[in-house]
Motif scaffolding. Structure first.
Motif, PDB file in Angstrom:
ATOM      1  N   SER A   1      -5.907   9.658   4.550  1.00 50.44           N
ATOM      2  CA  SER A   1      -4.683  10.389   4.125  1.00 50.44           C
ATOM      3  C   SER A   1      -4.654  10.739   3.032  1.00 50.44           C
ATOM      4  O   SER A   1      -3.443  11.406   2.402  1.00 50.44           O
ATOM      5  CB  SER A   1      -3.376  10.417   5.058  1.00 50.44           C
ATOM      6  N   HIS A   2      -4.575   9.910   2.616  1.00 49.92           N
ATOM      7  CA  HIS A   2      -4.378   9.072   0.824  1.00 49.92           C
ATOM      8  C   HIS A   2      -5.580   9.394   0.189  1.00 49.92           C
ATOM      9  O   HIS A   2      -6.677   8.766   0.253  1.00 49.92           O
ATOM     10  CB  HIS A   2      -3.839   7.920   1.052  1.00 49.92           C
ATOM     11  N   THR A   3      -6.057  10.085  -0.975  1.00 51.47           N
ATOM     12  CA  THR A   3      -7.037  10.692  -1.471  1.00 51.47           C
ATOM     13  C   THR A   3      -6.985   9.663  -2.065  1.00 51.47           C
ATOM     14  O   THR A   3      -8.837   9.530  -2.938  1.00 51.47           O
ATOM     15  CB  THR A   3      -6.718  11.644  -1.626  1.00 51.47           C
ATOM     16  N   LEU A   4      -6.253   8.661  -2.932  1.00 53.81           N
ATOM     17  CA  LEU A   4      -6.647   7.317  -3.856  1.00 53.81           C
ATOM     18  C   LEU A   4      -7.173   6.027  -2.789  1.00 53.81           C
ATOM     19  O   LEU A   4      -6.838   4.998  -3.837  1.00 53.81           O
ATOM     20  CB  LEU A   4      -5.537   7.265  -4.584  1.00 53.81           C
ATOM     21  N   ALA A   5      -6.903   6.266  -1.686  1.00 60.66           N
ATOM     22  CA  ALA A   5      -7.075   5.008  -1.105  1.00 60.66           C
ATOM     23  C   ALA A   5      -8.570   4.651  -0.366  1.00 60.66           C
ATOM     24  O   ALA A   5      -9.000   5.967   0.490  1.00 60.66           O
ATOM     25  CB  ALA A   5      -6.262   4.634  -0.014  1.00 60.66           C
ATOM     26  N   GLU A   6      -9.386   3.954   0.090  1.00 62.55           N
ATOM     27  CA  GLU A   6     -10.831   3.944   0.800  1.00 62.55           C
ATOM     28  C   GLU A   6     -10.749   2.229   1.559  1.00 62.55           C
ATOM     29  O   GLU A   6     -10.319   1.187   0.236  1.00 62.55           O
ATOM     30  CB  GLU A   6     -11.431   3.588  -1.036  1.00 62.55           C
ATOM     31  N   ALA A   7     -11.065   2.465   2.790  1.00 67.24           N
ATOM     32  CA  ALA A   7     -11.286   1.539   3.687  1.00 67.24           C
ATOM     33  C   ALA A   7     -12.466   0.503   3.744  1.00 67.24           C
ATOM     34  O   ALA A   7     -13.469   1.314   3.424  1.00 67.24           O
ATOM     35  CB  ALA A   7     -11.100   1.135   4.500  1.00 67.24           C
TER      36      ALA A   7
ATOM     37  N   GLU B   1       0.628  -0.961  -0.247  1.00 65.19           N
ATOM     38  CA  GLU B   1       0.041   0.126   0.402  1.00 65.19           C
ATOM     39  C   GLU B   1       0.808   1.153  -0.107  1.00 65.19           C
ATOM     40  O   GLU B   1       0.752   2.039  -0.471  1.00 65.19           O
ATOM     41  CB  GLU B   1      -0.973   0.083   1.190  1.00 65.19           C
ATOM     42  N   HIS B   2       1.811   1.304   1.009  1.00 63.20           N
ATOM     43  CA  HIS B   2       2.552   2.710   0.717  1.00 63.20           C
ATOM     44  C   HIS B   2       3.730   2.176  -0.535  1.00 63.20           C
ATOM     45  O   HIS B   2       3.555   3.841  -0.975  1.00 63.20           O
ATOM     46  CB  HIS B   2       3.846   2.380   1.932  1.00 63.20           C
TER      47      HIS B   2
END
Length: 214
Positions: free
Chosen positions: A45-51, A18-19
């Motif tokens: 904190s990362h606009t391209l990541a979704e949980a 992920e990093h």
């Protein structure tokens, strides 16, 4: 730009991947795990990541998470790994998805030679049997899969590896998690890489009767 669904997104290899994704690519990430709060700070904190919260045996939830992705990366574990493999395949079929990267383990084809192979079987036991069953389910499917069989994993901050194919003797005894994470990211950027292959991955020149650090 690609969109990647990461199953088991809180795993050690997955977190490294992920990093690398957010630091070196423009890929969108869907982070699928049983407790989404574990990755809330990362996703926020990362606009391209979704949980996304869900279980890897929940076919309906898996399929919903797959709707707009290009590649599924499964970093799963557990005694029910074969059931998880079947659920992932069913969900991918439901959403017409084909590209799967699946983390397995060494020894599933009895490909680890000599004293290290004997030691590996003794230590891992049923773990190998379960992962072999899951890999067979994937290989028998029509998916465009890559199965990754890492050697014993270290936390060394390095990318240093070599690859063996199914049918070849496994090499070495260890490899870094970071190396495996980098392979996953590289496949996501070049989906033809290791297509329909099951690859063993080790750090060169680490042959021995067991990992040096064990």
């Amino acid at each position: 730009m690609s969109k990647v669904l990461i199953l088991g997104a809180n795993g050690k290899i997955a977190r490294l991947a992920e990093h690398i994704f957010v630091d070196t690519t423009d890929s969108d990430l869907k982070l699928y795990l049983r407790n989404a709060d574990r990755l809330k700070d990362f996703a926020d904190s990362h606009t391209l990541a979704e949980a996304v919260e869900g279980d890897a045996t929940d076919t309906t939830n898996l399929a919903d998470a797959m709707k707009d992705v290009d590649l599924v990366y499964a970093n799963l574990a557990g005694n029910n790994i074969e059931s998880q493999a079947r659920a992932v395949i069913e969900a991918m079929h439901a959403e017409n998805k084909t590209r799967l990267v699946w983390i397995s383990t060494l020894g599933i084809y009895d490909e680890v030679p000599g004293k290290f192979g004997e030691w590996n079987k003794k230590v891992l036991g049923d773990y190998i049997t379960n992962y072999a069953a899951a890999a067979k389910v994937i290989e028998d499917s029509d998916l465009d899969y890559t199965i990754i069989r890492p050697a014993w994993l270290t936390d060394k901050p390095e990318v240093d590896y070599e690859v063996t194919q199914k049918g070849e003797t496994f090499k070495g005894t260890e490899v870094s998690r970071r190396s495996i994470a980098q392979i996953v990211v590289d496949i996501a950027q070049d989906p033809d890489k290791y297509s329909r292959e099951s690859i063993g991955v080790n750090k060169p020149n680490t042959d021995g009767d067991k990992p040096a650090w064990y």
